[in-house]
Design a protein around this motif. Sequence first.
Motif, PDB file in Angstrom:
ATOM      1  N   GLY A 207       0.841  -1.187   0.000  1.00 41.02           N
ATOM      2  CA  GLY A 207       0.000   0.000   0.000  1.00 41.02           C
ATOM      3  C   GLY A 207       0.873   1.233   0.000  1.00 41.02           C
ATOM      4  O   GLY A 207       1.925   1.264  -0.645  1.00 41.02           O
ATOM      5  N   CYS A 208       0.459   2.251   0.739  1.00 43.23           N
ATOM      6  CA  CYS A 208       1.271   3.460   0.847  1.00 43.23           C
ATOM      7  C   CYS A 208       2.550   3.156   1.639  1.00 43.23           C
ATOM      8  O   CYS A 208       2.558   2.299   2.520  1.00 43.23           O
ATOM      9  CB  CYS A 208       0.476   4.567   1.529  1.00 43.23           C
ATOM     10  N   GLU A 209       3.608   3.887   1.337  1.00 40.04           N
ATOM     11  CA  GLU A 209       4.916   3.600   1.938  1.00 40.04           C
ATOM     12  C   GLU A 209       4.915   3.668   3.470  1.00 40.04           C
ATOM     13  O   GLU A 209       5.409   2.740   4.121  1.00 40.04           O
ATOM     14  CB  GLU A 209       5.987   4.534   1.367  1.00 40.04           C
ATOM     15  N   PRO A 210       4.373   4.718   4.092  1.00 41.69           N
ATOM     16  CA  PRO A 210       4.449   4.774   5.559  1.00 41.69           C
ATOM     17  C   PRO A 210       3.532   3.769   6.251  1.00 41.69           C
ATOM     18  O   PRO A 210       3.659   3.575   7.467  1.00 41.69           O
ATOM     19  CB  PRO A 210       4.044   6.211   5.881  1.00 41.69           C
ATOM     20  N   CYS A 211       2.637   3.133   5.504  1.00 46.19           N
ATOM     21  CA  CYS A 211       1.648   2.234   6.107  1.00 46.19           C
ATOM     22  C   CYS A 211       1.863   0.776   5.739  1.00 46.19           C
ATOM     23  O   CYS A 211       0.995  -0.066   5.964  1.00 46.19           O
ATOM     24  CB  CYS A 211       0.238   2.651   5.698  1.00 46.19           C
ATOM     25  N   THR A 212       3.013   0.466   5.160  1.00 47.93           N
ATOM     26  CA  THR A 212       3.293  -0.894   4.713  1.00 47.93           C
ATOM     27  C   THR A 212       4.712  -1.275   5.103  1.00 47.93           C
ATOM     28  O   THR A 212       5.629  -0.474   4.964  1.00 47.93           O
ATOM     29  CB  THR A 212       3.173  -1.007   3.173  1.00 47.93           C
ATOM     30  N   ARG A 213       4.856  -2.502   5.578  1.00 51.36           N
ATOM     31  CA  ARG A 213       6.194  -2.986   5.889  1.00 51.36           C
ATOM     32  C   ARG A 213       6.295  -4.472   5.515  1.00 51.36           C
ATOM     33  O   ARG A 213       5.275  -5.124   5.260  1.00 51.36           O
ATOM     34  CB  ARG A 213       6.512  -2.787   7.367  1.00 51.36           C
ATOM     35  N   PRO A 214       7.510  -5.030   5.485  1.00 47.11           N
ATOM     36  CA  PRO A 214       7.646  -6.454   5.165  1.00 47.11           C
ATOM     37  C   PRO A 214       6.963  -7.320   6.228  1.00 47.11           C
ATOM     38  O   PRO A 214       6.760  -6.891   7.362  1.00 47.11           O
ATOM     39  CB  PRO A 214       9.162  -6.680   5.173  1.00 47.11           C
ATOM     40  N   VAL A 215       6.628  -8.526   5.842  1.00 42.17           N
ATOM     41  CA  VAL A 215       5.946  -9.468   6.731  1.00 42.17           C
ATOM     42  C   VAL A 215       6.887 -10.632   7.041  1.00 42.17           C
ATOM     43  O   VAL A 215       7.518 -11.175   6.133  1.00 42.17           O
ATOM     44  CB  VAL A 215       4.651  -9.980   6.060  1.00 42.17           C
ATOM     45  N   LYS A 216       6.964 -10.994   8.300  1.00 43.64           N
ATOM     46  CA  LYS A 216       7.802 -12.127   8.679  1.00 43.64           C
ATOM     47  C   LYS A 216       7.143 -13.437   8.262  1.00 43.64           C
ATOM     48  O   LYS A 216       5.919 -13.526   8.149  1.00 43.64           O
ATOM     49  CB  LYS A 216       8.027 -12.129  10.205  1.00 43.64           C
ATOM     50  N   GLN A 217       7.961 -14.438   8.039  1.00 44.46           N
ATOM     51  CA  GLN A 217       7.430 -15.751   7.695  1.00 44.46           C
ATOM     52  C   GLN A 217       6.502 -16.239   8.797  1.00 44.46           C
ATOM     53  O   GLN A 217       6.817 -16.135   9.982  1.00 44.46           O
ATOM     54  CB  GLN A 217       8.564 -16.756   7.486  1.00 44.46           C
ATOM     55  N   GLY A 218       5.328 -16.741   8.410  1.00 40.51           N
ATOM     56  CA  GLY A 218       4.359 -17.235   9.383  1.00 40.51           C
ATOM     57  C   GLY A 218       3.320 -16.213   9.774  1.00 40.51           C
ATOM     58  O   GLY A 218       2.277 -16.574  10.330  1.00 40.51           O
TER      59      GLY A 218
END
Length: 242
Positions: A207-218
């Motif tokens: 989504g937008c840059e400040p509202c999205t981050r990578p997701v850890k496995q699981g």
Amino acid sequence: MMSPKFWTIPKSTLTAQQLAEKSAILQGRLTAITARFSDVRFATSLAAEDMVITAAIVKAKVAIHLFTLATGRLHQATVDMVNTTEAHYGVQILKVYPEESDVEAFVDQYGMNGFYDGEEAKKACCGARKIKPLNSALLGADAWLTGQRREQSTTRTELHFEELDDARGIAKFNPLFDWTESDVWAYIQQELVPIHPLHLQGYPSIGCEPCTRPVKQGEDIRAGRWWWLQSDSKECGLHANK
């Protein structure tokens, strides 16, 4: 301390025949939609599901207009994907921008990054940067498409292929409603669909840059969206039909 392992593109278990059948069904759905409606529009985020639909639109040679919500807070990689997609498929993607006055009103009340303060502020930002522009982008349309899938979140488990968008008085279609994440990536790999660079950096949902981050496995695949909010509903309001 070990570095966390992030989400990676899933391997597909589909056979070539199964994928061909899914592809044919998808193209059939798009053809059926355009046979019923005269002005169909597709809101693309340039992420995996939406790239699958874009590829299928081109392959089916159907008259569906593409647009994207240029919120002003997107990753540069997302902005660049518009050009990449247009060049790859020979299509035009309309960029729909928020009204400057709406953004200024949000910043005046909450601050530039005020969405971090809570659900109300987040909804206000999405309202200015996404929902109002979407309403504008759909004026005159009689149907629109999304890349939503049932598997994506708890709020989408009852998703149907066709819905009535009461908020806008038009039909709404989710052509990938019954696809799995593995199906999506099998199609992308088979059809050589351009991949958003952030998918290669642990981002299953973008989504937008400040509202999205990578997701850890699981983790849930939408755990990286608005992660500071303790909520099962990882939605911005774009898909609230009422």
